[in-house]
Design a protein around this motif. Structure first.
Motif, PDB file in Angstrom:
ATOM      1  N   ALA A   1      28.697  23.852  82.612  1.00  0.00           N
ATOM      2  CA  ALA A   1      27.642  23.960  81.587  1.00  0.00           C
ATOM      3  C   ALA A   1      28.154  24.751  80.384  1.00  0.00           C
ATOM      4  N   ALA A   2      28.859  25.848  80.639  1.00  0.00           N
ATOM      5  CA  ALA A   2      29.343  26.693  79.538  1.00  0.00           C
ATOM      6  C   ALA A   2      30.398  25.969  78.705  1.00  0.00           C
ATOM      7  N   VAL A   3      31.152  25.072  79.311  1.00  0.00           N
ATOM      8  CA  VAL A   3      32.190  24.346  78.562  1.00  0.00           C
ATOM      9  C   VAL A   3      31.598  23.151  77.804  1.00  0.00           C
ATOM     10  N   VAL A   4      30.844  22.313  78.482  1.00  0.00           N
ATOM     11  CA  VAL A   4      30.380  21.067  77.843  1.00  0.00           C
ATOM     12  C   VAL A   4      29.330  21.355  76.754  1.00  0.00           C
ATOM     13  N   SER A   5      28.660  22.510  76.861  1.00  0.00           N
ATOM     14  CA  SER A   5      27.662  22.867  75.832  1.00  0.00           C
ATOM     15  C   SER A   5      28.309  23.393  74.543  1.00  0.00           C
ATOM     16  N   GLN A   6      29.648  23.498  74.533  1.00  0.00           N
ATOM     17  CA  GLN A   6      30.322  24.014  73.334  1.00  0.00           C
ATOM     18  C   GLN A   6      30.299  23.011  72.185  1.00  0.00           C
ATOM     19  N   TRP A   7      30.045  21.743  72.492  1.00  0.00           N
ATOM     20  CA  TRP A   7      30.309  20.689  71.510  1.00  0.00           C
ATOM     21  C   TRP A   7      29.046  20.079  70.903  1.00  0.00           C
ATOM     22  N   SER A   8      29.244  19.498  69.721  1.00  0.00           N
ATOM     23  CA  SER A   8      28.237  18.640  69.061  1.00  0.00           C
ATOM     24  C   SER A   8      26.906  19.334  68.830  1.00  0.00           C
ATOM     25  N   GLY A   9      26.971  20.598  68.497  1.00  0.00           N
ATOM     26  CA  GLY A   9      25.762  21.317  68.098  1.00  0.00           C
ATOM     27  C   GLY A   9      24.792  21.612  69.220  1.00  0.00           C
ATOM     28  N   ALA A  10      25.238  21.459  70.475  1.00  0.00           N
ATOM     29  CA  ALA A  10      24.310  21.666  71.594  1.00  0.00           C
ATOM     30  C   ALA A  10      23.794  23.107  71.634  1.00  0.00           C
ATOM     31  N   ARG A  11      24.688  24.056  71.418  1.00  0.00           N
ATOM     32  CA  ARG A  11      24.268  25.463  71.534  1.00  0.00           C
ATOM     33  C   ARG A  11      23.319  25.871  70.410  1.00  0.00           C
ATOM     34  N   ALA A  12      23.594  25.386  69.203  1.00  0.00           N
ATOM     35  CA  ALA A  12      22.690  25.703  68.082  1.00  0.00           C
ATOM     36  C   ALA A  12      21.310  25.114  68.368  1.00  0.00           C
ATOM     37  N   HIS A  13      21.289  23.924  68.913  1.00  0.00           N
ATOM     38  CA  HIS A  13      20.008  23.305  69.263  1.00  0.00           C
ATOM     39  C   HIS A  13      19.291  24.121  70.342  1.00  0.00           C
ATOM     40  N   LEU A  14      20.031  24.497  71.378  1.00  0.00           N
ATOM     41  CA  LEU A  14      19.425  25.225  72.504  1.00  0.00           C
ATOM     42  C   LEU A  14      18.935  26.612  72.094  1.00  0.00           C
ATOM     43  N   ALA A  15      19.587  27.203  71.103  1.00  0.00           N
ATOM     44  CA  ALA A  15      19.170  28.543  70.655  1.00  0.00           C
ATOM     45  C   ALA A  15      17.700  28.519  70.235  1.00  0.00           C
ATOM     46  N   THR A  16      17.275  27.400  69.689  1.00  0.00           N
ATOM     47  CA  THR A  16      15.873  27.273  69.274  1.00  0.00           C
ATOM     48  C   THR A  16      15.011  26.680  70.375  1.00  0.00           C
ATOM     49  N   SER A  17      15.519  25.634  71.023  1.00  0.00           N
ATOM     50  CA  SER A  17      14.667  24.896  71.973  1.00  0.00           C
ATOM     51  C   SER A  17      14.569  25.586  73.335  1.00  0.00           C
ATOM     52  N   ARG A  18      15.666  26.204  73.785  1.00  0.00           N
ATOM     53  CA  ARG A  18      15.671  26.834  75.113  1.00  0.00           C
ATOM     54  C   ARG A  18      16.467  28.149  75.035  1.00  0.00           C
ATOM     55  N   PRO A  19      15.911  29.175  74.353  1.00  0.00           N
ATOM     56  CA  PRO A  19      16.696  30.399  74.098  1.00  0.00           C
ATOM     57  C   PRO A  19      17.175  31.102  75.375  1.00  0.00           C
ATOM     58  N   ALA A  20      16.393  31.058  76.445  1.00  0.00           N
ATOM     59  CA  ALA A  20      16.823  31.745  77.680  1.00  0.00           C
ATOM     60  C   ALA A  20      18.066  31.058  78.251  1.00  0.00           C
ATOM     61  N   PHE A  21      18.075  29.733  78.198  1.00  0.00           N
ATOM     62  CA  PHE A  21      19.242  29.002  78.704  1.00  0.00           C
ATOM     63  C   PHE A  21      20.450  29.255  77.793  1.00  0.00           C
ATOM     64  N   ARG A  22      20.182  29.309  76.486  1.00  0.00           N
ATOM     65  CA  ARG A  22      21.287  29.591  75.545  1.00  0.00           C
ATOM     66  C   ARG A  22      21.891  30.978  75.846  1.00  0.00           C
ATOM     67  N   ALA A  23      21.029  31.939  76.178  1.00  0.00           N
ATOM     68  CA  ALA A  23      21.516  33.286  76.502  1.00  0.00           C
ATOM     69  C   ALA A  23      22.328  33.257  77.795  1.00  0.00           C
ATOM     70  N   LEU A  24      21.901  32.434  78.739  1.00  0.00           N
ATOM     71  CA  LEU A  24      22.648  32.306  80.000  1.00  0.00           C
ATOM     72  C   LEU A  24      24.072  31.806  79.731  1.00  0.00           C
ATOM     73  N   LEU A  25      24.214  30.857  78.804  1.00  0.00           N
ATOM     74  CA  LEU A  25      25.552  30.320  78.502  1.00  0.00           C
ATOM     75  C   LEU A  25      26.480  31.434  78.006  1.00  0.00           C
ATOM     76  N   THR A  26      25.926  32.333  77.197  1.00  0.00           N
ATOM     77  CA  THR A  26      26.728  33.463  76.721  1.00  0.00           C
ATOM     78  C   THR A  26      27.068  34.394  77.877  1.00  0.00           C
ATOM     79  N   ARG A  27      26.090  34.607  78.756  1.00  0.00           N
ATOM     80  CA  ARG A  27      26.337  35.490  79.910  1.00  0.00           C
ATOM     81  C   ARG A  27      27.475  34.919  80.777  1.00  0.00           C
ATOM     82  N   ILE A  28      27.497  33.602  80.923  1.00  0.00           N
ATOM     83  CA  ILE A  28      28.543  32.966  81.741  1.00  0.00           C
ATOM     84  C   ILE A  28      29.915  33.217  81.113  1.00  0.00           C
ATOM     85  N   GLU A  29      30.040  32.897  79.823  1.00  0.00           N
ATOM     86  CA  GLU A  29      31.379  32.998  79.221  1.00  0.00           C
ATOM     87  C   GLU A  29      31.808  34.446  78.976  1.00  0.00           C
TER      88      GLU A  29
END
Ligand code: GSH
Length: 211
Positions: free
Chosen positions: A166-194
């Motif tokens: 999840a932490a790798v594939v979400s790096q591309w094509s604006g997924a993280r910028a999108h998730l920062a707004t749509s699913r902020p808790a999940f976006r924070a989890l991605l940072t916690r992972i990496e």
């Protein structure tokens, strides 16, 4: 020793991270279809698609497909936390790995190479394929975030294979910028992972922090 074909900022980072968690050394061969050279020539002899990650095991077995590679590593090392020990939790982790590979990673393939998916496509058509796939990719991540809880990790009690993919594939094509707004808790989890100390240096090497 296993051989990992990969490149900076690519999906091979997920396998590199899994090998790091296992403490398993690997010979890394720099190879990608966008970098013609001896690495790619060698990669094509084991994976005709020329895609990374490709992992060659010590006995010469060739593994492609990131989800299959992570599942193999997890099954070979049940003592590790790559896959949950509990059968139901493990089933969900397997579902998540295949979800990312079949849905999110596949959408990236359309965005990166729209011309592969439409005959005689002109530039405006390619752009429309890319825009539709990007929109779909973001919706796929929203559904992933809503479907897979992280108690506290996607892989359960400890950082595991599903977290890494999840932490790798979400790096591309604006997924993280999108998730920062749509699913902020999940976006924070991605940072916690990496940012986890066991994989942080590896993630920083693949995706250097922007100053
Ligand atoms: N289904 C494969 C997809 C792998 C993939 O598309 N890798 C990209 C790099 S992140 C690649 O090698 N693309 C080059 C190409 O398709 O020519 C997987 O899940 O591992």
């Amino acid at each position: 020793m296993v051989v990992l074909y990969g490149s900076r900022g690519s999906g091979s980072a997920a396998i590199e991270a899994a090998l790091a968690l296992l403490g398993q050394p690997a010979r890394i061969v720099e190879a990608a279809t966008w970098v013609p050279g001896p690495g790619l020539d060698e990669l094509r002899t084991v994976n005709p698609l020329g895609q990374i990650p490709t992992l060659v095991l010590a006995d010469g077995t060739v593994l492609t497909e990131s989800a299959a590679i992570l599942l193999h590593l997890g099954l070979m090392h049940p003592e590790s936390a790559l896959l949950p020990a509990d059968a139901s939790a493990r089933a969900q982790a397997m579902r998540g790995l295949v979800y990312i590979a079949a849905n999110c990673y596949a959408a990236i393939g359309l965005i990166d190479y729209p011309e592969r998916w439409c005959e005689d496509a002109d530039e405006p058509t390619n752009k429309r394929i890319q825009a539709g796939s990007r929109h779909r990719l973001h919706a796929l991540w929203d559904i992933f975030a809503d479907t897979f809880p992280a108690p506290p990790w996607l892989s359960g009690r400890d950082l595991g294979a599903l977290d890494l993919l999840a932490a790798v594939v979400s790096q591309w094509s604006g997924a993280r910028a999108h998730l920062a707004t749509s699913r902020p808790a999940f976006r924070a989890l991605l940072t916690r992972i990496e940012d986890d100390p066991r994989v942080a240096a590896m993630f920083a090497r693949h995706w250097p922090p922007v100053a």
